[in-house]
Design an enzyme around this catalytic site. Structure first.
Site, PDB file in Angstrom:
ATOM      1  N   GLY A  46       2.193  -0.541  12.184  1.00 25.05           N
ATOM      2  CA  GLY A  46       0.777  -0.853  12.318  1.00 25.05           C
ATOM      3  C   GLY A  46       0.541  -2.324  12.001  1.00 25.05           C
ATOM      4  N   GLN A  51      -4.255  -9.507   9.060  1.00 24.17           N
ATOM      5  CA  GLN A  51      -2.903  -9.945   8.677  1.00 24.17           C
ATOM      6  C   GLN A  51      -2.426 -11.145   9.488  1.00 24.17           C
ATOM      7  OE1 GLN A  51      -1.423  -5.704   8.990  1.00 24.17           O
ATOM      8  NE2 GLN A  51      -0.096  -6.453   7.367  1.00 24.17           N
ATOM      9  N   CYS A  92       4.022  -2.660   3.462  1.00 20.40           N
ATOM     10  CA  CYS A  92       3.073  -3.499   4.194  1.00 20.40           C
ATOM     11  C   CYS A  92       3.774  -4.776   4.613  1.00 20.40           C
ATOM     12  CB  CYS A  92       1.869  -3.822   3.305  1.00 20.40           C
ATOM     13  SG  CYS A  92       0.607  -4.818   4.128  1.00 20.40           S
ATOM     14  N   LEU A  93       3.556  -5.187   5.854  1.00 16.66           N
ATOM     15  CA  LEU A  93       4.169  -6.423   6.340  1.00 16.66           C
ATOM     16  C   LEU A  93       3.652  -7.633   5.555  1.00 16.66           C
ATOM     17  CD1 LEU A  93       4.016  -5.690  10.168  1.00 16.66           C
ATOM     18  CD2 LEU A  93       6.054  -5.616   8.695  1.00 16.66           C
ATOM     19  N   HIS A 134      -4.687   2.722   5.868  1.00 18.43           N
ATOM     20  CA  HIS A 134      -4.060   1.475   5.387  1.00 18.43           C
ATOM     21  C   HIS A 134      -4.578   0.280   6.195  1.00 18.43           C
ATOM     22  CE1 HIS A 134      -0.253  -0.846   4.144  1.00 18.43           C
ATOM     23  NE2 HIS A 134      -0.692  -1.550   5.169  1.00 18.43           N
ATOM     24  N   GLU A 135      -4.661   0.442   7.522  1.00 19.26           N
ATOM     25  CA  GLU A 135      -5.102  -0.680   8.374  1.00 19.26           C
ATOM     26  C   GLU A 135      -6.593  -0.966   8.197  1.00 19.26           C
ATOM     27  OE1 GLU A 135      -2.742  -2.205   9.333  1.00 19.26           O
ATOM     28  OE2 GLU A 135      -1.166  -0.714   9.619  1.00 19.26           O
ATOM     29  N   HIS A 138      -7.172  -3.092   5.320  1.00 16.77           N
ATOM     30  CA  HIS A 138      -6.965  -4.523   5.589  1.00 16.77           C
ATOM     31  C   HIS A 138      -8.240  -5.167   6.126  1.00 16.77           C
ATOM     32  CE1 HIS A 138      -2.709  -5.310   4.924  1.00 16.77           C
ATOM     33  NE2 HIS A 138      -2.318  -4.306   5.688  1.00 16.77           N
TER      34      HIS A 138
HETATM   35  O1  GNR Z   1       4.985  -0.928   8.925  1.00 18.98           O
HETATM   36  C1  GNR Z   1       4.261  -0.365   8.093  1.00 18.98           C
HETATM   37  N1  GNR Z   1       4.658   0.795   7.534  1.00 18.98           N
HETATM   38  C2  GNR Z   1       3.863   1.581   6.737  1.00 18.98           C
HETATM   39  C3  GNR Z   1       4.464   2.596   6.019  1.00 18.98           C
HETATM   40  C4  GNR Z   1       3.722   3.421   5.214  1.00 18.98           C
HETATM   41  C5  GNR Z   1       2.361   3.249   5.147  1.00 18.98           C
HETATM   42  C6  GNR Z   1       1.733   2.237   5.852  1.00 18.98           C
HETATM   43  C7  GNR Z   1       2.478   1.417   6.649  1.00 18.98           C
HETATM   44  S1  GNR Z   1       1.705   0.165   7.556  1.00 18.98           S
HETATM   45  C8  GNR Z   1       2.998  -1.001   7.677  1.00 18.98           C
HETATM   46  C9  GNR Z   1       2.604  -2.169   8.543  1.00 18.98           C
HETATM   47  C10 GNR Z   1       1.440  -2.890   7.915  1.00 18.98           C
HETATM   48  O2  GNR Z   1       1.527  -3.616   6.967  1.00 18.98           O
HETATM   49  N2  GNR Z   1       0.261  -2.644   8.401  1.00 18.98           N
HETATM   50  O3  GNR Z   1      -0.818  -3.194   7.837  1.00 18.98           O
HETATM   51 NI    NI Z   2      -0.348  -3.509   5.789  1.00 19.97          NI
END
Ligand code: GNR
Ligand code: NI
Length: 168
Positions: A46, A51, A92-93, A134-135, A138
């Protein structure tokens, strides 16, 4: 298509609250394509526009593993349909190298628009529900580390700052 640089915690730009998408034109669709390429290159499932330092309410996902099932959510909103909390290990990236358990509602109903502005609705559970929440966090300037203890968050912050100083 272009790969975009990904901001890393504790960059204060990750704390901005994104504004609604109002124009669904070719330029917007180029941003969507660039975000997908950036997500695929980074091996993420995601990516939120925040980001890549674009403060519009846009996120992309691909949970397929084959990188052939992109999903685009502009102006996403959700309601909880199952309050029961579900614990899942998140990464999270923007917080590279750290993985921690986070509890979130197990199932949600999501309303959003696609890259052409067309509205759609879906129900999400499992990893999809985790990822969408999660997104959307952000887009509201929130990170998964905000759910951890202050001590854990401070440790992650310190380690990442050290990494960033090394590579700067
Ligand atoms: O790549 C991602 N893996 C992930 C694993 C578990 C819960 C959420 C994520 S999102 C993350 C990519 C990212 O940072 N998206 O904002
Ligand atoms: Ni993230």
């Amino acid at each position: 298509m272009a790969q975009l640089p990904i901001l890393e915690f504790p960059d204060p730009r990750l704390r901005k609250v994104a504004a609604p998408v109002t124009v669904f034109d070719e330029r917007f669709r180029t941003l969507v394509e660039d975000m997908l390429e950036t997500m695929y290159q980074a091996e993420g499932i995601g990516l939120a526009a925040t980001q890549v330092n674009v403060h519009q309410r846009l996120l992309v996902l691909d949970l397929s593993g084959e990188k052939d099932s992109p999903q685009v959510f502009a102006n996403p909103e959700f309601e909880v349909i199952e309050q029961e909390l579900h614990e899942h290990q998140e990464g999270c990236l923007s917080v590279p190298g750290f993985f921690e358990e986070v509890r979130r509602p197990r199932a949600i109903r999501v309303r959003a628009q696609d890259q052409h502005g067309k509205s759609f609705e879906l129900e999400a559970r499992g990893v999809l529900a985790v990822c969408i929440q999660h997104e959307i966090d952000h887009l509201d300037g929130k990170l998964f580390v905000d759910y951890l203890t202050p001590l854990k968050r401070q440790r992650i912050r310190g380690k990442l700052l050290k990494e960033q100083r090394k590579s700067a």
